[in-house]
Design a protein around this motif. Structure first.
Motif, PDB file in Angstrom:
ATOM      1  N   GLY A 193       0.802  -1.138   0.070  1.00  0.00           N
ATOM      2  CA  GLY A 193       0.024  -0.150  -0.040  1.00  0.00           C
ATOM      3  C   GLY A 193       0.839   1.368   0.113  1.00  0.00           C
ATOM      4  N   LEU A 194       0.251   2.324   0.357  1.00  0.00           N
ATOM      5  CA  LEU A 194       0.992   3.529   0.347  1.00  0.00           C
ATOM      6  C   LEU A 194       0.990   4.093   1.839  1.00  0.00           C
ATOM      7  N   VAL A 195       2.224   4.437   2.035  1.00  0.00           N
ATOM      8  CA  VAL A 195       2.649   4.701   3.391  1.00  0.00           C
ATOM      9  C   VAL A 195       3.524   5.925   3.498  1.00  0.00           C
ATOM     10  N   GLN A 196       3.455   6.822   4.452  1.00  0.00           N
ATOM     11  CA  GLN A 196       4.514   7.822   4.526  1.00  0.00           C
ATOM     12  C   GLN A 196       5.809   7.597   4.900  1.00  0.00           C
ATOM     13  N   PRO A 197       6.899   8.180   4.647  1.00  0.00           N
ATOM     14  CA  PRO A 197       8.010   7.873   5.253  1.00  0.00           C
ATOM     15  C   PRO A 197       8.289   7.818   6.541  1.00  0.00           C
ATOM     16  N   GLY A 198       8.871   6.736   7.326  1.00  0.00           N
ATOM     17  CA  GLY A 198       9.035   6.446   8.482  1.00  0.00           C
ATOM     18  C   GLY A 198       7.813   5.376   9.213  1.00  0.00           C
ATOM     19  N   GLY A 199       6.741   5.286   8.179  1.00  0.00           N
ATOM     20  CA  GLY A 199       5.903   4.362   8.704  1.00  0.00           C
ATOM     21  C   GLY A 199       6.286   2.892   8.531  1.00  0.00           C
ATOM     22  N   SER A 200       5.325   2.065   8.834  1.00  0.00           N
ATOM     23  CA  SER A 200       5.427   0.641   8.839  1.00  0.00           C
ATOM     24  C   SER A 200       4.176  -0.075   7.816  1.00  0.00           C
ATOM     25  N   LEU A 201       4.673  -1.399   7.268  1.00  0.00           N
ATOM     26  CA  LEU A 201       3.715  -2.188   6.598  1.00  0.00           C
ATOM     27  C   LEU A 201       4.236  -3.707   6.863  1.00  0.00           C
ATOM     28  N   ARG A 202       3.121  -4.460   7.108  1.00  0.00           N
ATOM     29  CA  ARG A 202       3.672  -5.780   7.268  1.00  0.00           C
ATOM     30  C   ARG A 202       2.980  -6.691   5.803  1.00  0.00           C
ATOM     31  N   LEU A 203       4.054  -7.136   5.119  1.00  0.00           N
ATOM     32  CA  LEU A 203       3.760  -8.049   3.924  1.00  0.00           C
ATOM     33  C   LEU A 203       3.389  -9.433   4.393  1.00  0.00           C
ATOM     34  N   SER A 204       2.495 -10.044   3.757  1.00  0.00           N
ATOM     35  CA  SER A 204       2.078 -11.571   3.734  1.00  0.00           C
ATOM     36  C   SER A 204       2.209 -12.353   2.511  1.00  0.00           C
ATOM     37  N   CYS A 205       2.803 -13.521   2.752  1.00  0.00           N
ATOM     38  CA  CYS A 205       2.862 -14.349   1.450  1.00  0.00           C
ATOM     39  C   CYS A 205       2.275 -15.698   1.971  1.00  0.00           C
TER      40      CYS A 205
END
Length: 114
Positions: A10-22
Motif C-alpha cells: 500500500g501507500l505509506v508515509q516515510p517512517g511508517g510501517s507495513l507488514r507483507l504476507s505471502c
C-alpha cells in the motif's frame, strides 16, 4: 496448483510501517527456504531477505538491515515481511519466492511517499 499470493502492500508515509504476507499453497511450503525480492521502476529485481526452512537463519540486504524482519509460519503456510522506518527508496513491487522450486508470487506494490 502452485500459488504464492502476496498481500499487505500500500501507500505509506516515510517512517511508517507495513507488514507483507505471502500465502503459499500447492507445494510443501515447510520444505522450502523462502525469500522476499523487490523491483523498483527501471531497476533490477533484488533480494530483500531470505529465511531458512525452520526460520532459524535469516539474511537481509544491507539496505534493509535493522528495519525489516522476515518470518514464517509453517503451520499456516505463510511468510511475512515486517517493514519499519520505511523510506522512499523502499518503493517497489515486492515478491515472495520459493527458493527450492523457484516459484514466484504476482507481487504487491509498496509506495513510500508523503
Amino acid at each position: 496448483q502452485v500459488q504464492l499470493v502476496e498481500s499487505g502492500g500500500g501507500l505509506v508515509q516515510p517512517g511508517g510501517s507495513l507488514r507483507l504476507s505471502c500465502a503459499a499453497s500447492g507445494f510443501t511450503f515447510s520444505a522450502s527456504a523462502m525469500s522476499w525480492y523487490r523491483q523498483a521502476p527501471g531497476k533490477e529485481r533484488e533480494l530483500v531477505a531470505d529465511i531458512s526452512i525452520l526460520g532459524g537463519r535469516t539474511n537481509y540486504a544491507d539496505s534493509v538491515k535493522g528495519r525489516f524482519t522476515i518470518s514464517r509460519d509453517n503451520g499456516k503456510n505463510m511468510m511475512f515481511l515486517q517493514m519499519n522506518s520505511l523510506k522512499p527508496e523502499d518503493t517497489a513491487v515486492y515478491y515472495c519466492k520459493s527458493d527450492r522450486w523457484d516459484y514466484w508470487g504476482q507481487g504487491t506494490q509498496v509506495t513510500v511517499s508523503s
